[in-house]
Design a protein around this motif. Structure first.
Motif, PDB file in Angstrom:
ATOM      1  N   ALA A 110       0.838  -1.206   0.000  1.00 34.85           N
ATOM      2  CA  ALA A 110       0.000   0.000   0.000  1.00 34.85           C
ATOM      3  C   ALA A 110       0.873   1.255   0.000  1.00 34.85           C
ATOM      4  O   ALA A 110       0.589   2.233  -0.699  1.00 34.85           O
ATOM      5  N   THR A 111       1.949   1.219   0.773  1.00 37.86           N
ATOM      6  CA  THR A 111       2.829   2.392   0.874  1.00 37.86           C
ATOM      7  C   THR A 111       3.386   2.774  -0.492  1.00 37.86           C
ATOM      8  O   THR A 111       3.347   3.943  -0.891  1.00 37.86           O
ATOM      9  N   GLU A 112       3.888   1.790  -1.216  1.00 39.24           N
ATOM     10  CA  GLU A 112       4.446   2.126  -2.524  1.00 39.24           C
ATOM     11  C   GLU A 112       3.352   2.587  -3.490  1.00 39.24           C
ATOM     12  O   GLU A 112       3.565   3.487  -4.301  1.00 39.24           O
ATOM     13  N   SER A 190      -9.796   2.409   9.151  1.00 36.46           N
ATOM     14  CA  SER A 190      -8.675   2.915   9.954  1.00 36.46           C
ATOM     15  C   SER A 190      -7.963   1.787  10.695  1.00 36.46           C
ATOM     16  O   SER A 190      -8.611   0.988  11.389  1.00 36.46           O
ATOM     17  N   ASN A 191      -6.643   1.748  10.576  1.00 36.33           N
ATOM     18  CA  ASN A 191      -5.877   0.698  11.264  1.00 36.33           C
ATOM     19  C   ASN A 191      -5.758   0.966  12.759  1.00 36.33           C
ATOM     20  O   ASN A 191      -5.523   0.052  13.529  1.00 36.33           O
ATOM     21  N   ALA A 192      -5.931   2.233  13.165  1.00 29.42           N
ATOM     22  CA  ALA A 192      -5.767   2.557  14.589  1.00 29.42           C
ATOM     23  C   ALA A 192      -7.091   2.474  15.338  1.00 29.42           C
ATOM     24  O   ALA A 192      -7.115   2.175  16.532  1.00 29.42           O
ATOM     25  N   VAL A 215      -8.088   5.818  -2.548  1.00 28.66           N
ATOM     26  CA  VAL A 215      -8.533   5.062  -1.374  1.00 28.66           C
ATOM     27  C   VAL A 215      -7.410   4.151  -0.881  1.00 28.66           C
ATOM     28  O   VAL A 215      -6.877   3.339  -1.637  1.00 28.66           O
ATOM     29  N   ASP A 216      -7.058   4.312   0.400  1.00 31.62           N
ATOM     30  CA  ASP A 216      -6.095   3.428   1.038  1.00 31.62           C
ATOM     31  C   ASP A 216      -6.875   2.225   1.569  1.00 31.62           C
ATOM     32  O   ASP A 216      -7.540   2.300   2.600  1.00 31.62           O
ATOM     33  N   GLY A 217      -6.780   1.129   0.839  1.00 31.38           N
ATOM     34  CA  GLY A 217      -7.554  -0.065   1.183  1.00 31.38           C
ATOM     35  C   GLY A 217      -6.757  -1.104   1.949  1.00 31.38           C
ATOM     36  O   GLY A 217      -7.159  -2.275   2.010  1.00 31.38           O
ATOM     37  N   ALA A 218      -5.643  -0.675   2.583  1.00 28.38           N
ATOM     38  CA  ALA A 218      -4.784  -1.646   3.278  1.00 28.38           C
ATOM     39  C   ALA A 218      -5.572  -2.470   4.295  1.00 28.38           C
ATOM     40  O   ALA A 218      -5.357  -3.673   4.439  1.00 28.38           O
ATOM     41  N   GLN A 219      -6.504  -1.809   5.015  1.00 26.28           N
ATOM     42  CA  GLN A 219      -7.265  -2.544   6.041  1.00 26.28           C
ATOM     43  C   GLN A 219      -8.674  -2.901   5.580  1.00 26.28           C
ATOM     44  O   GLN A 219      -9.395  -3.580   6.319  1.00 26.28           O
ATOM     45  N   SER A 220      -9.080  -2.453   4.402  1.00 27.96           N
ATOM     46  CA  SER A 220     -10.436  -2.811   3.955  1.00 27.96           C
ATOM     47  C   SER A 220     -10.423  -4.059   3.082  1.00 27.96           C
ATOM     48  O   SER A 220     -11.290  -4.927   3.227  1.00 27.96           O
ATOM     49  N   PHE A 238      -3.750  -1.669  -1.908  1.00 32.63           N
ATOM     50  CA  PHE A 238      -3.725  -2.575  -0.753  1.00 32.63           C
ATOM     51  C   PHE A 238      -2.428  -3.380  -0.733  1.00 32.63           C
ATOM     52  O   PHE A 238      -1.681  -3.388  -1.727  1.00 32.63           O
ATOM     53  N   SER A 239      -2.154  -4.034   0.396  1.00 35.54           N
ATOM     54  CA  SER A 239      -0.940  -4.835   0.580  1.00 35.54           C
ATOM     55  C   SER A 239      -1.293  -6.314   0.628  1.00 35.54           C
ATOM     56  O   SER A 239      -2.227  -6.703   1.342  1.00 35.54           O
ATOM     57  N   GLY A 240      -0.514  -7.138  -0.065  1.00 34.08           N
ATOM     58  CA  GLY A 240      -0.780  -8.577  -0.065  1.00 34.08           C
ATOM     59  C   GLY A 240      -0.651  -9.216   1.310  1.00 34.08           C
ATOM     60  O   GLY A 240      -1.406 -10.123   1.661  1.00 34.08           O
ATOM     61  N   HIS A 241       0.296  -8.716   2.104  1.00 31.76           N
ATOM     62  CA  HIS A 241       0.588  -9.415   3.371  1.00 31.76           C
ATOM     63  C   HIS A 241      -0.498  -9.244   4.428  1.00 31.76           C
ATOM     64  O   HIS A 241      -0.511  -9.977   5.415  1.00 31.76           O
ATOM     65  N   LYS A 242      -1.411  -8.301   4.226  1.00 28.54           N
ATOM     66  CA  LYS A 242      -2.527  -8.163   5.179  1.00 28.54           C
ATOM     67  C   LYS A 242      -3.727  -8.989   4.713  1.00 28.54           C
ATOM     68  O   LYS A 242      -4.775  -8.997   5.345  1.00 28.54           O
ATOM     69  N   LEU A 243      -3.573  -9.609   3.560  1.00 25.48           N
ATOM     70  CA  LEU A 243      -4.656 -10.372   2.936  1.00 25.48           C
ATOM     71  C   LEU A 243      -4.233 -11.840   2.786  1.00 25.48           C
ATOM     72  O   LEU A 243      -4.500 -12.482   1.791  1.00 25.48           O
ATOM     73  N   ILE A 374      -0.466  -8.874  20.434  1.00 25.13           N
ATOM     74  CA  ILE A 374      -1.215  -7.701  19.962  1.00 25.13           C
ATOM     75  C   ILE A 374      -0.184  -6.646  19.577  1.00 25.13           C
ATOM     76  O   ILE A 374       1.009  -6.831  19.790  1.00 25.13           O
ATOM     77  N   ARG A 375      -0.647  -5.512  19.023  1.00 25.34           N
ATOM     78  CA  ARG A 375       0.285  -4.420  18.745  1.00 25.34           C
ATOM     79  C   ARG A 375       0.020  -3.281  19.719  1.00 25.34           C
ATOM     80  O   ARG A 375      -1.143  -3.029  20.071  1.00 25.34           O
ATOM     81  N   THR A 376       1.103  -2.626  20.128  1.00 27.96           N
ATOM     82  CA  THR A 376       0.937  -1.450  20.992  1.00 27.96           C
ATOM     83  C   THR A 376       1.748  -0.306  20.395  1.00 27.96           C
ATOM     84  O   THR A 376       2.713  -0.535  19.679  1.00 27.96           O
ATOM     85  N   ALA A 394      -3.288   0.012  22.993  1.00 29.07           N
ATOM     86  CA  ALA A 394      -3.093  -1.414  22.751  1.00 29.07           C
ATOM     87  C   ALA A 394      -4.126  -1.774  21.687  1.00 29.07           C
ATOM     88  O   ALA A 394      -5.243  -1.249  21.709  1.00 29.07           O
ATOM     89  N   ARG A 395      -3.740  -2.620  20.739  1.00 26.99           N
ATOM     90  CA  ARG A 395      -4.666  -2.919  19.646  1.00 26.99           C
ATOM     91  C   ARG A 395      -4.737  -4.416  19.382  1.00 26.99           C
ATOM     92  O   ARG A 395      -3.726  -5.046  19.082  1.00 26.99           O
ATOM     93  N   ALA A 396      -5.939  -4.959  19.509  1.00 34.33           N
ATOM     94  CA  ALA A 396      -6.165  -6.343  19.078  1.00 34.33           C
ATOM     95  C   ALA A 396      -6.818  -6.249  17.705  1.00 34.33           C
ATOM     96  O   ALA A 396      -7.739  -5.452  17.512  1.00 34.33           O
TER      97      ALA A 396
HETATM   98  N1  C6P Z   1      -0.442  -0.815   8.875  1.00 35.54           N
HETATM   99  C1  C6P Z   1      -0.454  -1.733  11.120  1.00 35.54           C
HETATM  100  O1  C6P Z   1       0.019  -2.401  12.031  1.00 35.54           O
HETATM  101  P1  C6P Z   1       2.372  -1.440   4.100  1.00 35.54           P
HETATM  102  O2  C6P Z   1       3.357  -1.242   5.189  1.00 35.54           O
HETATM  103  O3  C6P Z   1       2.741  -0.690   2.846  1.00 35.54           O
HETATM  104  O4  C6P Z   1       2.016  -2.859   3.843  1.00 35.54           O
HETATM  105  O5  C6P Z   1       0.984  -0.803   4.631  1.00 35.54           O
HETATM  106  C2  C6P Z   1       0.939   0.527   5.058  1.00 35.54           C
HETATM  107  C3  C6P Z   1      -0.401   0.868   5.583  1.00 35.54           C
HETATM  108  C4  C6P Z   1      -1.159   1.798   4.903  1.00 35.54           C
HETATM  109  N2  C6P Z   1      -2.389   2.103   5.304  1.00 35.54           N
HETATM  110  C5  C6P Z   1      -2.953   1.534   6.382  1.00 35.54           C
HETATM  111  C6  C6P Z   1      -4.349   1.899   6.760  1.00 35.54           C
HETATM  112  C7  C6P Z   1      -2.239   0.588   7.111  1.00 35.54           C
HETATM  113  O6  C6P Z   1      -2.803   0.014   8.167  1.00 35.54           O
HETATM  114  C8  C6P Z   1      -0.921   0.261   6.721  1.00 35.54           C
HETATM  115  C9  C6P Z   1      -0.086  -0.691   7.528  1.00 35.54           C
HETATM  116  C10 C6P Z   1       0.194  -1.760   9.751  1.00 35.54           C
HETATM  117  O7  C6P Z   1      -1.463  -1.061  11.282  1.00 35.54           O
HETATM  118  C11 C6P Z   1       1.670  -1.592   9.852  1.00 35.54           C
HETATM  119  S1  C6P Z   1       2.117   0.042  10.373  1.00 35.54           S
END
Ligand code: C6P
Length: 422
Positions: A110-112, A190-192, A215-220, A238-243, A374-376, A394-396
């Motif tokens: 997603a970042t790239e 939102s990831n947070a 649209v940043d779909g990393a978490q959707s 989006f990022s493959g490793h979150k999927l 979990i992540r903190t 703290a995030r589950a």
């Molecule tokens: N969030 C988390 O623990 P990358 O690093 O490129 O795969 O994803 C970046 C990124 C972009 N947008 C959102 C909404 C994200 O959640 C993330 C990655 C991880 O929440 C690592 S910081």
């Protein structure tokens, strides 16, 4: 009555969604492991998900039987590798319901993808005095590329505010949109905080103002069915490793006309049609944006992850995750001194919280001793936490292989945290 009883009584337990998380776990070898002598409870899925055997096998199978460079060789292995890579692209097209496989660009994550859009599209269109809008709950990956761009162009980065519960203020958004708004880039989930933003409406309003929507779909993408045509956004990442796929591979989808009009992001092999000392002619989409040897095995792994998701059924999985999030929210709210951070009406996958008088890092450390991951911290969303008067939570975060027992272990771990810091 305890939260457990309420939820079990009302929802009828796991039978309610008919989703068998327990048998799915058998596909994820790492979930059977132990940490600190306790069976692992993995609740850090928003950072990265674990990988099913099918994905691991697809990657090793690729290296064992197919490995070659792509789009270059005339030999059989190269043809097979090219085919596997391009098949993965078609799988992504299907996942996102994109109109055309040429709209799918493989990137590192997603970042790239966001950097590519800011760099190639943003640099071309942004002028001094123009505005880029992001939301108050962005990940740093959807802030910093725009900050860099705005600095370079003399443009302004403006922020759509959110409520204390983590919902966007849509009226403020409408007021912020204006003739100088060129780009609106927002996080889908939102990831947070876990908030699911009203993406379709945000895109519609951006378009009405003459801006494009990113649209940043990393978490959707891991939790919601995404249809980029129905969403009508201009770019989606989006990022493959979150999927459930490997690290090092991700996707930028863009509307074809926009991608066609954009200059390349990087120069190198495969993105060219011809090179002379006088002039380089660029390759067609999507190769124009894929300079150099890509992560072929990563794409194959992502394709296998999409096949796996298809078999599990993303919608069924999402219903299960939502039930689990509801259960976890009730269980954690029973704990004295615990405050849930992020109480939007629509949430997916994420449960952030703070415990009175105990630093989130201490919570994470004690939970780790109990086998619960979990992540903190600030979750790479520092401005979002600052807005809520916090430096860390703290995030589950949940995936479809998590169970009620995982949530119970989290709750028991938190009781232990309170004992340790009493
Ligand atoms: N969030 C988390 O623990 P990358 O690093 O490129 O795969 O994803 C970046 C990124 C972009 N947008 C959102 C909404 C994200 O959640 C993330 C990655 C991880 O929440 C690592 S910081």
């Amino acid at each position: 009555m305890s939260a457990t009883a309420i939820i079990r009584g009302r929802a009828g337990g796991e039978a309610e969604t008919g989703f068998d998380a327990q048998s799915i776990r058998a596909d994820f070898p790492i979930l059977l492991s132990e940490v600190h002598g306790k069976s692992l409870v993995y609740l850090d899925n928003a950072a990265t998900t674990q990988k099913p055997r099918q994905v691991i096998d697809a990657i090793s199978g690729y290296y064992l039987q197919t490995n070659a460079n792509i789009h270059r060789g005339v030999h059989l292995l190269s043809e097979r590798a090219t085919q596997a890579y391009e098949q993965a692209r078609v799988k992504v097209q299907r996942l996102l319901h994109a109109a055309d496989a040429r709209e799918i660009v493989f990137v590192r994550g997603a970042t790239e993808g966001l950097n590519l859009v800011a760099s190639a599209y943003g640099r071309k269109v942004l002028r001094e005095g123009d505005e880029v809008l992001v939301t108050a709950m962005e990940h740093h990956s959807n802030i910093v590329p725009w900050q860099l761009l705005c600095e370079e162009k003399g443009a302004k980065l403006r922020v759509i505010p959110m409520s204390d519960g983590g919902e966007l203020d849509l009226q403020a958004y409408e007021r912020l949109l204006g003739p100088r708004t060129r780009i609106v880039s927002f996080v889908h989930v939102s990831n947070a905080l876990g908030t699911v933003n009203p993406a379709r409406r945000l895109v519609e309003l951006a378009h009405q103002a003459g801006a494009i929507a990113v649209v940043d779909g990393a978490q959707s993408a891991p939790h919601l069915t995404v249809d980029v045509q129905a969403l009508d956004a201009d770019f989606f990442v989006f990022s493959g490793h979150k999927l459930y796929g490997p690290t090092g591979i991700g996707v930028l989808w863009g509307k074809r006309a926009l991608l066609e009009a954009m200059p390349p992001y990087q120069g190198g092999g495969d993105m060219i049609r011809s090179v002379t000392w006088e002039k380089t002619l660029f390759n067609e989409l999507p190769y124009k944006f894929e300079a150099g040897t890509p992560d072929i095995a990563g794409a194959v792994g992502l394709g296998a992850a999409i096949d796996y998701l298809d078999r599990v059924g993303l919608e069924r999985a999402a219903r299960w995750e939502s039930e689990l999030l509801g259960y976890a929210t009730l269980r954690l709210r029973e704990i004295e001194g615990l405050k849930v951070v992020g109480t939007a009406r629509e949430k997916a996958g994420v449960l952030s919280f703070v415990l009175e008088g105990i630093h989130p890092h201490d919570i994470g450390t004690v939970l780790d001793q109990e086998g619960v991951a979990i992540r903190t911290g600030h979750h790479c969303a520092q401005p979002a936490l600052e807005r809520l008067g916090l430096v860390a939570t703290a995030r589950a975060s949940f995936a479809f292989y998590n169970t009620r027992e995982d949530v119970d272990r989290l709750a028991a771990g938190l009781a232990r945290v309170k004992e340790v810091f009493a």
